[in-house]
Design a protein around this motif. Sequence first.
Motif, PDB file in Angstrom:
ATOM      1  N   VAL A 170       0.560  -1.208  -0.058  1.00 46.02           N
ATOM      2  CA  VAL A 170      -0.011  -0.026   0.449  1.00 46.02           C
ATOM      3  C   VAL A 170       0.916   1.122  -0.320  1.00 46.02           C
ATOM      4  O   VAL A 170       0.863   2.115  -0.752  1.00 46.02           O
ATOM      5  CB  VAL A 170      -0.386  -0.370   1.375  1.00 46.02           C
ATOM      6  CG1 VAL A 170      -1.734   1.810   1.129  1.00 46.02           C
ATOM      7  CG2 VAL A 170      -2.023  -0.991   0.810  1.00 46.02           C
ATOM      8  N   VAL A 171       1.229   1.431   0.704  1.00 46.04           N
ATOM      9  CA  VAL A 171       2.739   1.822   0.500  1.00 46.04           C
ATOM     10  C   VAL A 171       3.510   3.041  -0.615  1.00 46.04           C
ATOM     11  O   VAL A 171       3.466   3.481  -0.680  1.00 46.04           O
ATOM     12  CB  VAL A 171       3.128   2.246   1.739  1.00 46.04           C
ATOM     13  CG1 VAL A 171       2.707   2.378   3.709  1.00 46.04           C
ATOM     14  CG2 VAL A 171       4.487   1.678   2.414  1.00 46.04           C
ATOM     15  N   LEU A 172       3.910   1.750  -1.019  1.00 45.30           N
ATOM     16  CA  LEU A 172       4.369   1.712  -2.257  1.00 45.30           C
ATOM     17  C   LEU A 172       3.392   2.141  -2.736  1.00 45.30           C
ATOM     18  O   LEU A 172       4.616   3.479  -3.773  1.00 45.30           O
ATOM     19  CB  LEU A 172       5.206   0.306  -2.912  1.00 45.30           C
ATOM     20  CG  LEU A 172       6.373  -0.138  -2.006  1.00 45.30           C
ATOM     21  CD1 LEU A 172       7.020  -1.172  -2.291  1.00 45.30           C
ATOM     22  CD2 LEU A 172       7.195   1.327  -1.483  1.00 45.30           C
ATOM     23  N   CYS A 173       2.471   1.628  -3.674  1.00 43.60           N
ATOM     24  CA  CYS A 173       1.658   2.465  -4.016  1.00 43.60           C
ATOM     25  C   CYS A 173       1.126   3.776  -3.823  1.00 43.60           C
ATOM     26  O   CYS A 173       1.271   4.921  -4.959  1.00 43.60           O
ATOM     27  CB  CYS A 173       0.283   1.926  -3.900  1.00 43.60           C
ATOM     28  SG  CYS A 173       0.344  -0.331  -5.429  1.00 43.60           S
ATOM     29  N   ILE A 174       1.215   4.435  -2.819  1.00 41.86           N
ATOM     30  CA  ILE A 174       1.185   5.749  -2.455  1.00 41.86           C
ATOM     31  C   ILE A 174       1.810   6.647  -2.681  1.00 41.86           C
ATOM     32  O   ILE A 174       1.822   8.089  -3.444  1.00 41.86           O
ATOM     33  CB  ILE A 174       0.533   5.947  -0.790  1.00 41.86           C
ATOM     34  CG1 ILE A 174      -0.593   5.262  -0.164  1.00 41.86           C
ATOM     35  CG2 ILE A 174       1.058   7.702  -0.522  1.00 41.86           C
ATOM     36  CD1 ILE A 174      -0.748   5.014   1.106  1.00 41.86           C
ATOM     37  N   ARG A 175       2.833   5.809  -2.879  1.00 39.52           N
ATOM     38  CA  ARG A 175       4.470   6.497  -2.766  1.00 39.52           C
ATOM     39  C   ARG A 175       4.651   7.291  -3.689  1.00 39.52           C
ATOM     40  O   ARG A 175       5.101   8.014  -4.735  1.00 39.52           O
ATOM     41  CB  ARG A 175       5.652   5.907  -3.080  1.00 39.52           C
ATOM     42  CG  ARG A 175       7.055   6.442  -2.557  1.00 39.52           C
ATOM     43  CD  ARG A 175       7.405   7.461  -2.521  1.00 39.52           C
ATOM     44  NE  ARG A 175       9.052   8.034  -2.370  1.00 39.52           N
ATOM     45  CZ  ARG A 175       9.272   9.310  -3.616  1.00 39.52           C
ATOM     46  NH1 ARG A 175       7.877   8.512  -4.333  1.00 39.52           N
ATOM     47  NH2 ARG A 175      10.094   9.211  -4.197  1.00 39.52           N
ATOM     48  N   TYR A 176       4.425   5.869  -5.228  1.00 40.65           N
ATOM     49  CA  TYR A 176       4.410   5.616  -6.373  1.00 40.65           C
ATOM     50  C   TYR A 176       3.102   6.622  -7.060  1.00 40.65           C
ATOM     51  O   TYR A 176       2.739   6.099  -8.244  1.00 40.65           O
ATOM     52  CB  TYR A 176       4.887   5.115  -7.423  1.00 40.65           C
ATOM     53  CG  TYR A 176       6.704   4.802  -6.350  1.00 40.65           C
ATOM     54  CD1 TYR A 176       7.388   5.400  -7.190  1.00 40.65           C
ATOM     55  CD2 TYR A 176       6.555   3.615  -5.385  1.00 40.65           C
ATOM     56  CE1 TYR A 176       8.788   5.456  -6.919  1.00 40.65           C
ATOM     57  CE2 TYR A 176       7.733   3.926  -4.735  1.00 40.65           C
ATOM     58  CZ  TYR A 176       9.082   4.890  -5.327  1.00 40.65           C
ATOM     59  OH  TYR A 176      10.307   4.062  -4.946  1.00 40.65           O
ATOM     60  N   ASP A 177       2.219   6.980  -6.356  1.00 41.26           N
ATOM     61  CA  ASP A 177       0.895   7.970  -6.992  1.00 41.26           C
ATOM     62  C   ASP A 177      -0.163   6.329  -7.504  1.00 41.26           C
ATOM     63  O   ASP A 177      -0.304   7.027  -8.991  1.00 41.26           O
ATOM     64  CB  ASP A 177       0.772   8.837  -7.333  1.00 41.26           C
ATOM     65  CG  ASP A 177       0.023  10.008  -8.072  1.00 41.26           C
ATOM     66  OD1 ASP A 177      -1.232   9.460  -7.610  1.00 41.26           O
ATOM     67  OD2 ASP A 177      -0.326  10.576  -9.650  1.00 41.26           O
ATOM     68  N   ALA A 178      -0.271   5.468  -6.777  1.00 45.93           N
ATOM     69  CA  ALA A 178      -0.545   3.659  -8.141  1.00 45.93           C
ATOM     70  C   ALA A 178      -1.708   3.461  -7.403  1.00 45.93           C
ATOM     71  O   ALA A 178      -1.842   2.584  -7.623  1.00 45.93           O
ATOM     72  CB  ALA A 178       0.749   3.183  -8.343  1.00 45.93           C
ATOM     73  N   LEU A 179      -1.852   4.117  -6.645  1.00 42.77           N
ATOM     74  CA  LEU A 179      -3.144   3.150  -5.476  1.00 42.77           C
ATOM     75  C   LEU A 179      -4.352   3.085  -5.608  1.00 42.77           C
ATOM     76  O   LEU A 179      -5.099   4.790  -5.641  1.00 42.77           O
ATOM     77  CB  LEU A 179      -3.062   4.275  -3.854  1.00 42.77           C
ATOM     78  CG  LEU A 179      -3.703   3.554  -2.468  1.00 42.77           C
ATOM     79  CD1 LEU A 179      -3.396   1.588  -2.643  1.00 42.77           C
ATOM     80  CD2 LEU A 179      -3.688   3.998  -1.557  1.00 42.77           C
ATOM     81  N   THR A 180      -4.875   2.454  -6.137  1.00 39.20           N
ATOM     82  CA  THR A 180      -6.516   2.112  -6.811  1.00 39.20           C
ATOM     83  C   THR A 180      -6.918   1.058  -5.954  1.00 39.20           C
ATOM     84  O   THR A 180      -6.084   0.339  -5.396  1.00 39.20           O
ATOM     85  CB  THR A 180      -6.384   2.049  -8.361  1.00 39.20           C
ATOM     86  OG1 THR A 180      -5.774   0.929  -8.886  1.00 39.20           O
ATOM     87  CG2 THR A 180      -5.109   3.623  -9.707  1.00 39.20           C
ATOM     88  N   SER A 181      -8.144   0.583  -6.457  1.00 39.65           N
ATOM     89  CA  SER A 181      -9.144   0.056  -6.206  1.00 39.65           C
ATOM     90  C   SER A 181      -8.629  -1.387  -6.268  1.00 39.65           C
ATOM     91  O   SER A 181      -8.480  -2.521  -5.711  1.00 39.65           O
ATOM     92  CB  SER A 181     -10.518  -0.014  -6.523  1.00 39.65           C
ATOM     93  OG  SER A 181     -10.600  -0.009  -7.518  1.00 39.65           O
ATOM     94  N   VAL A 182      -7.114  -1.284  -7.776  1.00 37.85           N
ATOM     95  CA  VAL A 182      -6.836  -2.398  -7.892  1.00 37.85           C
ATOM     96  C   VAL A 182      -5.302  -3.130  -7.628  1.00 37.85           C
ATOM     97  O   VAL A 182      -5.536  -4.097  -7.103  1.00 37.85           O
ATOM     98  CB  VAL A 182      -6.895  -2.238  -9.613  1.00 37.85           C
ATOM     99  CG1 VAL A 182      -5.894  -4.018  -9.850  1.00 37.85           C
ATOM    100  CG2 VAL A 182      -8.044  -2.552 -10.761  1.00 37.85           C
ATOM    101  N   THR A 183      -5.098  -2.299  -7.183  1.00 33.81           N
ATOM    102  CA  THR A 183      -3.684  -1.850  -6.358  1.00 33.81           C
ATOM    103  C   THR A 183      -4.223  -2.408  -4.758  1.00 33.81           C
ATOM    104  O   THR A 183      -3.163  -2.949  -4.454  1.00 33.81           O
ATOM    105  CB  THR A 183      -3.098  -0.740  -6.513  1.00 33.81           C
ATOM    106  OG1 THR A 183      -3.401   0.024  -6.208  1.00 33.81           O
ATOM    107  CG2 THR A 183      -1.943  -1.165  -8.097  1.00 33.81           C
ATOM    108  N   SER A 184      -4.874  -1.662  -4.235  1.00 29.66           N
ATOM    109  CA  SER A 184      -5.526  -1.857  -2.803  1.00 29.66           C
ATOM    110  C   SER A 184      -5.619  -3.609  -2.764  1.00 29.66           C
ATOM    111  O   SER A 184      -5.661  -4.215  -2.025  1.00 29.66           O
ATOM    112  CB  SER A 184      -6.117  -1.146  -2.571  1.00 29.66           C
ATOM    113  OG  SER A 184      -6.561   0.353  -2.766  1.00 29.66           O
TER     114      SER A 184
END
Length: 223
Positions: A170-184
């Motif tokens: 989750v935090v890596l996705c946040i860091r690289y602006d990639a947090l979506t319903s799919v990545t979550s």
Amino acid sequence: MIQELFTPSVQHWLDLVGIFVFAISGALMAVRKNWDVFGIAVLAEVTALGGGLFRDLIIGAVPPAAFTDLGYFITPLIAAALVFFLHPEVERTQTAVNVFDAAGLGLFCVTGTTKAYDYGLGLTSSAALGVATAVGGGVLRDIIANEVPSLVRWDRDLYAVPAMVGTIIVVLCIRYDALTSVTSGVAVVTAFVLRLLAMRYHWRAPRAWNRRSSTTEVTDEVV
């Protein structure tokens, strides 16, 4: 604000399912300890709500969700009543309870991390609170029941590590602006699957290097 994993309605129901299965594990421990109905209810509530309550108090989300949504408070009592009357049957479905518990672990580590970040915490602090959300109730359950918390026992299958992996995603996705319903969803499923594999193959964390001790090894199963 971070994009929600699910719609508010679906998120609410998933929270209730996670709360319910966590409450089942608390109530079962109280039965095994031969506690009365009040003790069963208390341990169910603490196990189900402890992690989220700790998170909300830390981030300043007051009053905590456990006290603003009646469903969050009532659900553990329903679980406690079920165990009180039907605990032999519930014990026989322990495998299913463990599977749902693993699902709750995956869901809560992700939602705990995203909520902490929404309230202004940094990535590392958000990840730490995500793990605390997922495992905090179980730690409080063991402490109240006068047990060494499963979280720190070498003879228990990995529990916190799958939650940590979920929060890292989750935090890596946040860091690289990639947090979506799919990545979550990927983070939830990853934590869930790792926990199931740990239970299936009895994965455990390593102990101190070249450790020598005469302490008797305990081999009881995970609750």
